[in-house]
Every structure is written in structure tokens, then in C-alpha cells.
Write a protein that holds these residues in place. Structure first.
Motif, PDB file in Angstrom:
ATOM      1  N   GLY A   1       0.821  -1.206   0.000  1.00  0.00           N
ATOM      2  CA  GLY A   1       0.000   0.000   0.000  1.00  0.00           C
ATOM      3  C   GLY A   1       0.854   1.254   0.000  1.00  0.00           C
ATOM      4  O   GLY A   1       0.591   2.210  -0.736  1.00  0.00           O
ATOM      5  N   PHE A   2       1.927   1.242   0.801  1.00  0.00           N
ATOM      6  CA  PHE A   2       2.778   2.421   0.897  1.00  0.00           C
ATOM      7  C   PHE A   2       3.517   2.682  -0.401  1.00  0.00           C
ATOM      8  O   PHE A   2       3.753   3.823  -0.767  1.00  0.00           O
ATOM      9  CB  PHE A   2       3.781   2.255   2.046  1.00  0.00           C
ATOM     10  CG  PHE A   2       3.413   3.090   3.229  1.00  0.00           C
ATOM     11  CD1 PHE A   2       2.209   2.911   3.862  1.00  0.00           C
ATOM     12  CD2 PHE A   2       4.269   4.076   3.710  1.00  0.00           C
ATOM     13  CE1 PHE A   2       1.846   3.680   4.944  1.00  0.00           C
ATOM     14  CE2 PHE A   2       3.917   4.860   4.788  1.00  0.00           C
ATOM     15  CZ  PHE A   2       2.715   4.663   5.406  1.00  0.00           C
ATOM     16  N   ILE A   3       3.903   1.595  -1.093  1.00  0.00           N
ATOM     17  CA  ILE A   3       4.634   1.811  -2.328  1.00  0.00           C
ATOM     18  C   ILE A   3       3.705   2.437  -3.378  1.00  0.00           C
ATOM     19  O   ILE A   3       4.083   3.351  -4.098  1.00  0.00           O
ATOM     20  CB  ILE A   3       5.264   0.490  -2.816  1.00  0.00           C
ATOM     21  CG1 ILE A   3       6.425   0.138  -1.884  1.00  0.00           C
ATOM     22  CG2 ILE A   3       5.748   0.608  -4.253  1.00  0.00           C
ATOM     23  CD1 ILE A   3       6.992  -1.238  -2.057  1.00  0.00           C
TER      24      ILE A   3
ATOM     25  N   ALA B   1      10.910   5.537   0.386  1.00  0.00           N
ATOM     26  CA  ALA B   1      11.693   4.433   0.928  1.00  0.00           C
ATOM     27  C   ALA B   1      12.000   4.662   2.405  1.00  0.00           C
ATOM     28  O   ALA B   1      11.985   3.739   3.208  1.00  0.00           O
ATOM     29  CB  ALA B   1      12.982   4.278   0.133  1.00  0.00           C
ATOM     30  N   LEU B   2      12.280   5.908   2.770  1.00  0.00           N
ATOM     31  CA  LEU B   2      12.624   6.183   4.157  1.00  0.00           C
ATOM     32  C   LEU B   2      11.402   6.124   5.071  1.00  0.00           C
ATOM     33  O   LEU B   2      11.533   6.078   6.288  1.00  0.00           O
ATOM     34  CB  LEU B   2      13.295   7.558   4.263  1.00  0.00           C
ATOM     35  CG  LEU B   2      14.675   7.597   3.613  1.00  0.00           C
ATOM     36  CD1 LEU B   2      15.168   9.020   3.459  1.00  0.00           C
ATOM     37  CD2 LEU B   2      15.667   6.774   4.434  1.00  0.00           C
ATOM     38  N   LEU B   3      10.219   6.090   4.469  1.00  0.00           N
ATOM     39  CA  LEU B   3       9.000   6.026   5.266  1.00  0.00           C
ATOM     40  C   LEU B   3       8.526   4.579   5.443  1.00  0.00           C
ATOM     41  O   LEU B   3       7.661   4.301   6.264  1.00  0.00           O
ATOM     42  CB  LEU B   3       7.906   6.855   4.575  1.00  0.00           C
ATOM     43  CG  LEU B   3       6.761   7.329   5.439  1.00  0.00           C
ATOM     44  CD1 LEU B   3       7.278   8.112   6.625  1.00  0.00           C
ATOM     45  CD2 LEU B   3       5.812   8.175   4.628  1.00  0.00           C
TER      46      LEU B   3
ATOM     47  N   THR C   1      11.326  11.869  -4.512  1.00  0.00           N
ATOM     48  CA  THR C   1      10.136  11.183  -3.993  1.00  0.00           C
ATOM     49  C   THR C   1      10.456   9.744  -3.642  1.00  0.00           C
ATOM     50  O   THR C   1      10.006   9.227  -2.628  1.00  0.00           O
ATOM     51  CB  THR C   1       8.998  11.235  -5.023  1.00  0.00           C
ATOM     52  OG1 THR C   1       8.898  12.574  -5.503  1.00  0.00           O
ATOM     53  CG2 THR C   1       7.689  10.834  -4.415  1.00  0.00           C
ATOM     54  N   GLY C   2      11.273   9.113  -4.503  1.00  0.00           N
ATOM     55  CA  GLY C   2      11.667   7.730  -4.236  1.00  0.00           C
ATOM     56  C   GLY C   2      12.355   7.602  -2.893  1.00  0.00           C
ATOM     57  O   GLY C   2      12.025   6.735  -2.082  1.00  0.00           O
TER      58      GLY C   2
END
Lengths: 303, 321
Positions: free
Chosen positions: A284-286, B126-128, B121-122
Motif C-alpha cells: 500500500g505504501f509503495i 523508501a525512508l517512510l 520522492t523515491g
């Protein structure tokens, strides 16, 4: 404010009377902190690897034999045992039941928090009524109250009414949050023009229709962010579900806690369980990552 | 007199529909905020206050009535309970280690992300990702990585000829490991909050400071930090409220999580873990309620202290200009 004045150009001229010749600042511009250097990318990549590694590790161990977790030089790539391990997870705990329970619990909590927060946020942002300010101060004050500490009487009450072991025991205590009300109010104050509400009233809209046709469409972006964060919180909640539910009717978190018992642990089994439990949210986050990042940053500016 | 004679016919002329509409305007706001206040009062505030009453009783698990009124006995017991003081020490230690390193790391990360990098944004998404990971899973994974005998981290230390560290059995290493877990999950999230605030700082401030000859560090210390003051206070206070209630991380870090011991000699048992153990393993609900109230007061004290300390520090920095 003092910093602002001290560094604005107006304050500078007296000391900088012999004006600095142009070339100097231009030469310095090369080393300005804004343009990323190799060091920046190096550090960022280190953070990135640190973030990703534990997640990769669970997939690695979960897809191999149980001894992999203890290898002195572990393999670099996942193996082929993930599905057989997953089968063992399904045999040991009621994982599908847990998964659907988690979806129901997190979904119900999210719907309820978003709906009630939007309603109350709309009232606090746009409607006039007696006691509005005092009540809103109360909401702000409760932001800092750790309601989690009420678990002892909450359990006594739930046991008395026969709710222990049922999903409503986990849903009902989380149906509203002060943070949600605060968040929606902050957003709606500037997102809904007062003229639009007045126009709708003049056209004969009842208050609830104003809410539904004017406020709700405007609230959508903030409501979506609130929804995502509420869902993540509800999905990952552990202390209260551990107390209020039992192994026959668990959430995902309670179910993986069950696999993780015993002294000699089968880590490939456990890590398959954690992978299965984290996968839905990671996916979902991706997919929604861009909106979620924007949401956090937007909220932070206002908060 | 005149006023009433004028007002009455005007009021009489109101149709039923208009009256309903007035009522609608008057009542609707209360109806809209009612669900929040009613539910919050019932499941948030009431249990918290009721905790105080439960704490004055001996109350066994499974009973919906107290066994006996014992006055302040539970609090006396708490005062003399070594396990409580031990858990308080562990909680504060883990909280201090994790929150200080986390704020420094998040700030560094925010500064890096604030540069004009590619794939911005990538990187942010990723850090989230750790934030989306469940705490139970994080606890299990890190407990395994920090294994005393065959954990990956000790294995890596071994490659360099270093001795393994007793991450679970020794007190300070266990606190470090648990703090790492906390930071892993929250640093990226807090970095994004700092980053958002950094981007609202006007660029001319930095330009002007540069013209005045301020170097990168000075610009960071005298512009970025003071301008971020409200956000820093916000992050510190939220991490205090959350950090002092830490439960899942130490519970899952224990090789035998079901006991709630927080390690064989309670070396990383936190207050909430003790609360859970007393209430739901040893079945002393009254005593658990006393622990909950003590923790509540500790959190309030910390939140207030925090607020003043952070304000003092940042205003001192602003004046240091």
C-alpha cells in the motif's frame, strides 16, 4: 523574529560599508550547501539501506531453512521455501482469520475516525455555536492524554459486558481521536470558503446537506491522509488487542505473536509470518507513497 | 414595548419550515461534535479516571467488582517495589537514548533531503517504509539480528575479530538495541516533518547570511534550528508521550515474550510492560491501575518539563545570534 531582523539585508549595510566585490560570493556559490555532493548521496544511500535491510532480512530468512538466521555468513539472496513456510504459518495459527479480522478492525476504525473527525472538524472550523472555543480547547488538551493507560478499567468493563474476545472490543475504544478532529479542523478552516456555505444555505440546503455537498468534497485530501495514518495505527496496534482478543479470534499482530513463542524458535517460520503481516501495508505504501509523503509534509507545516 | 410588538408578528410569520431551519442551524453543530465527545468520554476519559478508583482496591482479574478497598496500599507497594523503580529507570534510559539520537539523525536526514537531489520522492517513500512496518514484526526481526550468540550483528563484529556483545543479557546494550528499533521506525517519519518545516523557511534568509559570510554550519545553527523551533517542540513532545509508554518493542525483544519480564533479570522491562505483566499475567488489576496512574503523572511531568527545556534551548540559541 530577532533572527529574521538580524539577518535581513537591511541590517547588514552598516557593517558591510566597503561593499564586497561581486566575484567573491560567486566563487563561493560553488560550495553552497544546496547542491548535492557525492557525500549527500552516500549518506542518503546509507540511510536507505538501513531502512530496507531489516525488511529484506525477514524475506531472506523467511524464504530459507530455519538455520539461516544463525549462519555466520548468511546468503545474499532469498531461497525457495517461502511458500512452504507460509503453509506452515497457516497450519499453526488462524492466519486468514487474523488477516480478515485486521482488515475489519482497521477498516471500521478508519471509517469511524475519518467520519467523526470530519463532522467535528467542520463544526469547529465553520459553524458558530455557544461554547465552541472552550470545547475546542478541550480537544487540544486531550491531544496529549495517553488514553492507552485506561486499559485496566477498560478490560473490566469489556469483560463485564461480554465483549472480550470479540472484535468490537478492539474497534470501539479507537473510534475517535482528538488528533483527527484537530487535523480536519485545521484543514477545513482554509479549505472551505465561508461564502460557499452561505450560498448553499441561501439556496435552501439544510446543514447536513451543506456538510455533505460542500464540506466533504473539500475535505477529501485531508481525510485521505487521516485515513491512511489511522489505518496504519489500527493495523499495527498490539497492546490492547493482545489483552482484549484471544488466539481463536486474533488480529494479525496477535497471531504473529503466537508463532513467536517457545524457547527454541523456528525463525524461518516466524519471519515468514512477519513478512505476511507487513506485506499488505508495504505494498500500500509503495503505491500510495507519493500522496502519503505529501500528506505528512502538508500536515507538518500546519501543525 | 414597541420592540416586542414588532418582534411578535415577525416571529409569527415564520413558517414551520423556517423554524426547522433555525433549529437546524442551532443544533447541528452540537450534533456534529457529539459523537467525538460522547465516545471519547466513554472509552478515553472515563477509563482513565476510573483507573484511579480501581487503584484504591484489591481487584482480581475476571471479577467485575473489587475484592476489597485498600486505600493507598497499592501506591505504598509501588513506592517500595524495586521492579517499578527498575522499570522507570529502563524506560527513561531507553527513551533518552532513542529520542536524542533520533532527533539528531532526523535533522541530518532532513538537511540531506532538502538538497536538490535526484529521485527525491523515491528516497522519501523508501525512508517512510519502516513506519508502515508492524511493531511486532520489527521487534521479532531486531531481536533476531541482535541475537547474543548467533545474531547477524555479532557475526559481523566477529568478521572484524571483535567480541560479540550481549545485546539481550546486558542492560545498556539491550537499551541500545531497543532504541535502534525505535529509531529505525521513526527517524524517516520525523525527518519528513522537519523537511516540510525547512522548506517554509524563506530562501533569502540563507542568501543574506551567506552574503554576511556565514558558513554552512552557522546557517544551520542560527537560521534552520531557530526557525524549526515549533516543529522541534512538537516532535519532542509527541515522542515523549509515545516513548514513555513503550511496550511492544521491549516485549518482542525478549526471547520469551509471553512472560513480560523484559529479560531474565528485568534488564529492559519498561513501565508499560510491568503494567501488563502485573495486570494480565499476575492478575493484580488494582496494582496495575496504580502503575498506570503513576505512569500518567510521569508523562505529564515529562511533557511539561520538555516544553520548557526545548523553549529555553531554542530561545537561547535565537538570542545567541
Amino acid at each position: 523574529m530577532t533572527t529574521l531582523n538580524a539577518t535581513t539585508p537591511q541590517a547588514a549595510p552598516p557593517s558591510a560599508a566597503p561593499r564586497v566585490p561581486r566575484p567573491a560570493p560567486r566563487a563561493r556559490r560553488r560550495g553552497r550547501g544546496w547542491r548535492p555532493t557525492l557525500l549527500t548521496y552516500g549518506l542518503l544511500t546509507a540511510f536507505l539501506l538501513g531502512s530496507a535491510f531489516p525488511l529484506y532480512w525477514q524475506v531472506l530468512v523467511g524464504s530459507r531453512e530455519s538455520t539461516t538466521a544463525f549462519d555466520s555468513t548468511p546468503p545474499l539472496l532469498p531461497g525457495g521455501n517461502f511458500f512452504s513456510n507460509a503453509q506452515r504459518v497457516f497450519d499453526q495459527v488462524r492466519f486468514w482469520k487474523a488477516l480478515s479480522n485486521s482488515l475489519i478492525v482497521a477498516g471500521a476504525i478508519t471509517l469511524s475516525v475519518v467520519l467523526f473527525s470530519t463532522l467535528a472538524g467542520f463544526a469547529f472550523a465553520k459553524l458558530r455555536f455557544r461554547g465552541r472555543n472552550a470545547l475546542y480547547v478541550f480537544v487540544i488538551a486531550t491531544l496529549a492524554v495517553p488514553t492507552q493507560l485506561g486499559i485496566v478499567p477498560l478490560y473490566i468493563l469489556m469483560a463485564k459486558y461480554g465483549w472480550v474476545g470479540h472484535l468490537q472490543a478492539v474497534i470501539v475504544p479507537n473510534m475517535v481521536t482528538a488528533l483527527g478532529v484537530f487535523w480536519m479542523r485545521q484543514y477545513l478552516v482554509q479549505a472551505v470558503p465561508n461564502e460557499l456555505i452561505e450560498a448553499a444555505r441561501v439556496d435552501g440546503c439544510s446543514m447536513i446537506r451543506v456538510f455533505w455537498h460542500v464540506c466533504v468534497p473539500a475535505a477529501r485530501p485531508a481525510a485521505a491522509v487521516l485515513g491512511v495514518f489511522t489505518f496504519v495505527m489500527a493495523w499495527n496496534d498490539f497492546l490492547w488487542p493482545l489483552i482484549a482478543l484471544n488466539p481463536e479470534n486474533p488480529t494479525v499482530q496477535v497471531a504473529i505473536d503466537q508463532i513467536n513463542t517457545g524457547f527454541s524458535k523456528d525463525f524461518s517460520l516466524i519471519m515468514t509470518g512477519t513478512t505476511l503481516a507487513t506485506l499488505p501495508l508495504i505494498i500500500g505504501f509503495i503505491f500510495l507513497g507519493r500522496q502519503i509523503v505529501a500528506g505528512i509534509m502538508q500536515g507538518a507545516v500546519k501543525g | 414595548m414597541a420592540a416586542t410588538t414588532i418582534a411578535t408578528p415577525a416571529r409569527r410569520r415564520l413558517t414551520v419550515k423556517q423554524r426547522l431551519s433555525r433549529l437546524d442551524v442551532k443544533l447541528s453543530p452540537y450534533l456534529y461534535i457529539a459523537p467525538f465527545f460522547i465516545i471519547f468520554a466513554l472509552v478515553g476519559l472515563f477509563p482513565l479516571l476510573y483507573t484511579a478508583w480501581v487503584s484504591l482496591h484489591r481487584w482480581s482479574f475476571g471479577s467485575d467488582k473489587p475484592d476489597a478497598y485498600v486505600g493507598l496500599h497499592n501506591y505504598q507497594r509501588l513506592w517500595h517495589d524495586e521492579l517499578f523503580w527498575n522499570s522507570l529507570k529502563n524506560t527513561v534510559s531507553i527513551f533518552l537514548i532513542s529520542s536524542t539520537t533520533q532527533i539528531v539523525l532526523a535533522m541530518l536526514l532532513a538537511v540531506l533531503l532538502n538538497e536538490q537531489i535526484r529521485f527525491r520522492t523515491g528516497f522519501r517513500i523508501a525512508l517512510l517504509l519502516p513506519y508502515a512496518t508492524s511493531l511486532v514484526a520489527v521487534g521479532i526481526i531486531f531481536s533476531n539480528l541482535f541475537g547474543d550468540q548467533f545474531g547477524l550483528i555479532n557475526n559481523i563484529l566477529g568478521w572484524f575479530g571483535l567480541n560479540g556483545i550481549n545485546w539481550h543479557t546486558d542492560r545498556l546494550p539491550s537499551h541500545l538495541a531497543i532504541s535502534t528499533m525505535v529509531n529505525w521506525r521513526w527517524t524517516g517519519y520525523n525527518a519528513l516533518i522537519f523537511l516540510a518545516a525547512m522548506q517554509t523557511i524563506p530562501k533569502d534568509l540563507y542568501e543574506a547570511a551567506r552574503v554576511d559570510g556565514a558558513n554552512t554550519w552557522e546557517r544551520f545553527r542560527y537560521i534552520t534550528v531557530p526557525m524549526l523551533r515549533p516543529v522541534i517542540i512538537f516532535v519532542v513532545i509527541t515522542s515523549t508521550i509515545g516513548g514513555l509508554q513503550i511496550f511492544t518493542e521491549p516485549r518482542m525483544f525478549d526471547p520469551i515474550p509471553g512472560t513480560g519480564n523484559g529479560g531474565a533479570s528485568h534488564q529492559f522491562q519498561t513501565i508499560t510492560l510491568l503494567l501488563w505483566q502485573e495486570g494480565f499475567r499476575n492478575f493484580h488489576l488494582g496494582y496495575a491501575a496504580a502503575i498506570a496512574w503513576a505512569l500518567f503523572l510521569i508523562i505529564v511531568a515529562f511533557a511539561i518539563a520538555n516544553f520548557f527545556v526545548v523553549r529555553r534551548i531554542s530561545s537561547a540559541e535565537a538570542e545567541g545570534q
